[in-house]
Design a protein around this motif. Structure first.
Motif, PDB file in Angstrom:
ATOM      1  N   VAL A 279     -17.079  14.653  26.436  1.00  0.00           N
ATOM      2  CA  VAL A 279     -17.834  15.484  25.494  1.00  0.00           C
ATOM      3  C   VAL A 279     -17.024  15.736  24.228  1.00  0.00           C
ATOM      4  N   ILE A 280     -15.736  16.027  24.376  1.00  0.00           N
ATOM      5  CA  ILE A 280     -14.894  16.271  23.204  1.00  0.00           C
ATOM      6  C   ILE A 280     -14.734  14.992  22.388  1.00  0.00           C
ATOM      7  N   ALA A 281     -14.598  13.859  23.054  1.00  0.00           N
ATOM      8  CA  ALA A 281     -14.515  12.591  22.335  1.00  0.00           C
ATOM      9  C   ALA A 281     -15.775  12.352  21.508  1.00  0.00           C
ATOM     10  N   GLU A 282     -16.920  12.652  22.083  1.00  0.00           N
ATOM     11  CA  GLU A 282     -18.186  12.471  21.350  1.00  0.00           C
ATOM     12  C   GLU A 282     -18.306  13.462  20.199  1.00  0.00           C
ATOM     13  N   GLN A 283     -17.930  14.721  20.442  1.00  0.00           N
ATOM     14  CA  GLN A 283     -18.043  15.731  19.389  1.00  0.00           C
ATOM     15  C   GLN A 283     -17.151  15.383  18.196  1.00  0.00           C
ATOM     16  N   PHE A 284     -15.904  15.059  18.468  1.00  0.00           N
ATOM     17  CA  PHE A 284     -14.991  14.781  17.368  1.00  0.00           C
ATOM     18  C   PHE A 284     -15.192  13.379  16.807  1.00  0.00           C
ATOM     19  N   GLY A 285     -15.736  12.480  17.624  1.00  0.00           N
ATOM     20  CA  GLY A 285     -16.165  11.208  17.071  1.00  0.00           C
ATOM     21  C   GLY A 285     -17.317  11.385  16.096  1.00  0.00           C
ATOM     22  N   THR A 286     -18.212  12.325  16.404  1.00  0.00           N
ATOM     23  CA  THR A 286     -19.307  12.638  15.481  1.00  0.00           C
ATOM     24  C   THR A 286     -18.764  13.222  14.184  1.00  0.00           C
ATOM     25  N   LEU A 287     -17.818  14.156  14.290  1.00  0.00           N
ATOM     26  CA  LEU A 287     -17.223  14.743  13.084  1.00  0.00           C
ATOM     27  C   LEU A 287     -16.528  13.682  12.242  1.00  0.00           C
ATOM     28  N   GLU A 288     -15.775  12.800  12.883  1.00  0.00           N
ATOM     29  CA  GLU A 288     -15.085  11.746  12.138  1.00  0.00           C
ATOM     30  C   GLU A 288     -16.076  10.775  11.496  1.00  0.00           C
ATOM     31  N   SER A 289     -17.203  10.549  12.151  1.00  0.00           N
ATOM     32  CA  SER A 289     -18.229   9.680  11.571  1.00  0.00           C
ATOM     33  C   SER A 289     -18.862  10.325  10.341  1.00  0.00           C
ATOM     34  N   LEU A 290     -18.993  11.651  10.370  1.00  0.00           N
ATOM     35  CA  LEU A 290     -19.575  12.374   9.233  1.00  0.00           C
ATOM     36  C   LEU A 290     -18.577  12.563   8.095  1.00  0.00           C
TER      37      LEU A 290
ATOM     38  N   PRO B  39      -2.603  16.994  31.366  1.00  0.00           N
ATOM     39  CA  PRO B  39      -2.087  15.719  30.837  1.00  0.00           C
ATOM     40  C   PRO B  39      -3.017  14.542  31.118  1.00  0.00           C
ATOM     41  N   ASN B  40      -3.606  14.502  32.321  1.00  0.00           N
ATOM     42  CA  ASN B  40      -4.522  13.410  32.640  1.00  0.00           C
ATOM     43  C   ASN B  40      -5.773  13.470  31.771  1.00  0.00           C
ATOM     44  N   ASP B  41      -6.251  14.691  31.502  1.00  0.00           N
ATOM     45  CA  ASP B  41      -7.428  14.841  30.640  1.00  0.00           C
ATOM     46  C   ASP B  41      -7.129  14.386  29.213  1.00  0.00           C
ATOM     47  N   VAL B  42      -5.931  14.689  28.736  1.00  0.00           N
ATOM     48  CA  VAL B  42      -5.550  14.247  27.387  1.00  0.00           C
ATOM     49  C   VAL B  42      -5.537  12.725  27.319  1.00  0.00           C
ATOM     50  N   VAL B  43      -4.939  12.092  28.309  1.00  0.00           N
ATOM     51  CA  VAL B  43      -4.883  10.624  28.324  1.00  0.00           C
ATOM     52  C   VAL B  43      -6.292  10.037  28.419  1.00  0.00           C
ATOM     53  N   GLU B  44      -7.141  10.625  29.264  1.00  0.00           N
ATOM     54  CA  GLU B  44      -8.522  10.145  29.364  1.00  0.00           C
ATOM     55  C   GLU B  44      -9.225  10.256  28.014  1.00  0.00           C
ATOM     56  N   LEU B  45      -9.045  11.363  27.345  1.00  0.00           N
ATOM     57  CA  LEU B  45      -9.657  11.560  26.033  1.00  0.00           C
ATOM     58  C   LEU B  45      -9.169  10.523  25.035  1.00  0.00           C
ATOM     59  N   MET B  46      -7.870  10.275  25.006  1.00  0.00           N
ATOM     60  CA  MET B  46      -7.324   9.271  24.088  1.00  0.00           C
ATOM     61  C   MET B  46      -7.913   7.894  24.364  1.00  0.00           C
ATOM     62  N   ARG B  47      -8.160   7.594  25.620  1.00  0.00           N
ATOM     63  CA  ARG B  47      -8.692   6.273  25.984  1.00  0.00           C
ATOM     64  C   ARG B  47     -10.151   6.112  25.573  1.00  0.00           C
ATOM     65  N   TYR B  48     -10.869   7.211  25.445  1.00  0.00           N
ATOM     66  CA  TYR B  48     -12.231   7.083  24.912  1.00  0.00           C
ATOM     67  C   TYR B  48     -12.196   6.592  23.468  1.00  0.00           C
ATOM     68  N   PHE B  49     -11.199   7.014  22.707  1.00  0.00           N
ATOM     69  CA  PHE B  49     -11.108   6.570  21.313  1.00  0.00           C
ATOM     70  C   PHE B  49     -10.674   5.106  21.221  1.00  0.00           C
ATOM     71  N   THR B  50      -9.897   4.637  22.202  1.00  0.00           N
ATOM     72  CA  THR B  50      -9.462   3.236  22.182  1.00  0.00           C
ATOM     73  C   THR B  50     -10.388   2.322  22.965  1.00  0.00           C
ATOM     74  N   GLY B  51     -11.379   2.876  23.658  1.00  0.00           N
ATOM     75  CA  GLY B  51     -12.318   2.066  24.417  1.00  0.00           C
ATOM     76  C   GLY B  51     -11.749   1.530  25.713  1.00  0.00           C
ATOM     77  N   GLU B  52     -10.818   2.264  26.327  1.00  0.00           N
ATOM     78  CA  GLU B  52     -10.137   1.777  27.524  1.00  0.00           C
ATOM     79  C   GLU B  52     -10.568   2.503  28.797  1.00  0.00           C
TER      80      GLU B  52
ATOM     81  N   HIS C  91     -13.735  21.744  28.972  1.00  0.00           N
ATOM     82  CA  HIS C  91     -14.691  20.697  28.600  1.00  0.00           C
ATOM     83  C   HIS C  91     -14.383  19.385  29.323  1.00  0.00           C
ATOM     84  N   ALA C  92     -15.396  18.566  29.472  1.00  0.00           N
ATOM     85  CA  ALA C  92     -15.168  17.187  29.897  1.00  0.00           C
ATOM     86  C   ALA C  92     -14.579  16.404  28.726  1.00  0.00           C
ATOM     87  N   PRO C  93     -13.533  15.621  28.943  1.00  0.00           N
ATOM     88  CA  PRO C  93     -12.948  14.847  27.849  1.00  0.00           C
ATOM     89  C   PRO C  93     -13.963  13.988  27.100  1.00  0.00           C
TER      90      PRO C  93
END
Length: 329
Positions: free
Chosen positions: A86-97, A132-145, A82-84
């Protein structure tokens, strides 16, 4: 007392279908909630006739609607599929719900064979060390970086991330990022102790986690008699042998004495796969859990019970919770 959680692949028993399997999964999550399990996770697998949790985020949304307090999440999402974003959006949606209830476990395996991986990715040229780079990119979507690209929903949400693995790679990454580490000892226990040691020795504190946190996969087949528990465990034995021979199947019904008719090499493989297991009565299960936790120092066990009959699967978890957590439904 060690924490207990549930790892579910939403197994599809022979003669059943994905809809029934997902409804059974939600029943299990609701039961786990009542019994005091810490979290309920679903695993991403593809092109498997016996597993209904391929669309993991979608399945978790259904589980979330059927539960109220238990944490729910992925064990895990196979991030290279997956693209990081997309996963950030999917799990952001779950956390919002379901605020305050979502976990995001990440793995680097495809969760399938090479043909299905290619069908998802359209290319197998991606370096798996990109993980590892994908994990860091994903984490940065949650922090807005991540600059102009934003995960909405997702940005600004507190979604704990776990690294999954069955080798030293995941242990090293989880330690470097200061994240909890979940080892797949329920099906690949060979490097468990070495991976735990590497993780604990190299752990660097982070904003998410101050000290190492080890979660271990664990099989449980618990029944009122040892004989029944042994019989229940033969379904996953058959399914695993079928998978190893390149012929994955729906979860078969129990077959007494299944392993007795296998070649010695196949029996040795099953013994290894099920070495991190509790198979027996509640008392036997408690002793097995205690010995495993004492040997590994695990902070949490995430328990999988691939049992053909959904009612007996619920019963297995109920008996395990009564024995280990002192809780009964």
């Amino acid at each position: 007392m060690v924490k207990l959680s549930v790892l579910d692949l939403a197994p599809i028993p022979q003669g059943s279908n994905a809809g029934e399997a997902l409804r059974s999964a939600a029943d299990l999550a609701a039961t786990a909630e009542r019994l005091g399990f810490t979290r309920y996770w679903m695993a991403e697998h593809h092109s498997m006739p016996g597993i209904a949790s391929a669309a993991t985020a979608v399945a978790l949304a259904y589980v979330g609607s059927r539960t109220a307090t238990i944490r729910i999440g992925s064990g895990g999402v196979m991030l290279p599929n997956h693209a990081p974003l997309v996963i950030a959006e999917q799990f952001g949606t779950l956390e919002s719900l379901f605020p305050g209830r979502i976990d995001l476990g990440l793995g680097r395996a495809p969760g399938t064979d090479q043909a299905a991986a290619y069908a998802m990715r359209r290319s197998m040229t991606t370096d798996e060390n990109q993980f590892p780079n994908d994990v860091v990119e994903l984490m940065r979507y949650f922090t807005g970086e991540n600059g102009r690209v934003r995960a909405i929903p997702g940005e600004g949400l507190d979604i704990p991330i776990y690294i999954l693995g069955s080798s030293l790679f995941g242990a090293q990454l989880a330690a470097a990022l200061g994240l909890p580490y979940a080892f797949a000892s329920h099906f690949a226990p060979q490097m468990m102790m070495q991976a735990i040691d590497v993780y604990r020795q190299r752990f660097q504190p982070s904003k998410q986690l101050a000290e190492p946190y080890v979660m271990l996969g664990f099989n449980a087949f618990v029944a009122d008699s040892a004989e029944e528990a042994e019989l229940l465990s033969t379904s996953i034995q058959q399914a695993f042998v079928a998978l190893r021979t390149g012929q994955p199947v729906q979860l078969p019904p129990p077959q007494a004495g299944f392993a007795d008719g296998l070649p010695m090499q196949a029996r040795a493989i099953l013994d290894s796969v099920l070495s991190c297991s509790a198979i027996g009565t509640p008392e036997m299960a408690r002793d097995a859990v205690d010995a495993f936790v004492q040997r590994t120092g695990a902070d949490e066990l995430i328990v999988t019970s691939q049992i053909f009959d959904p009612a007996k699967r619920l019963r297995s978890y109920e008996l395990l919770a009564g024995a280990v957590l002192g809780r009964a439904d």
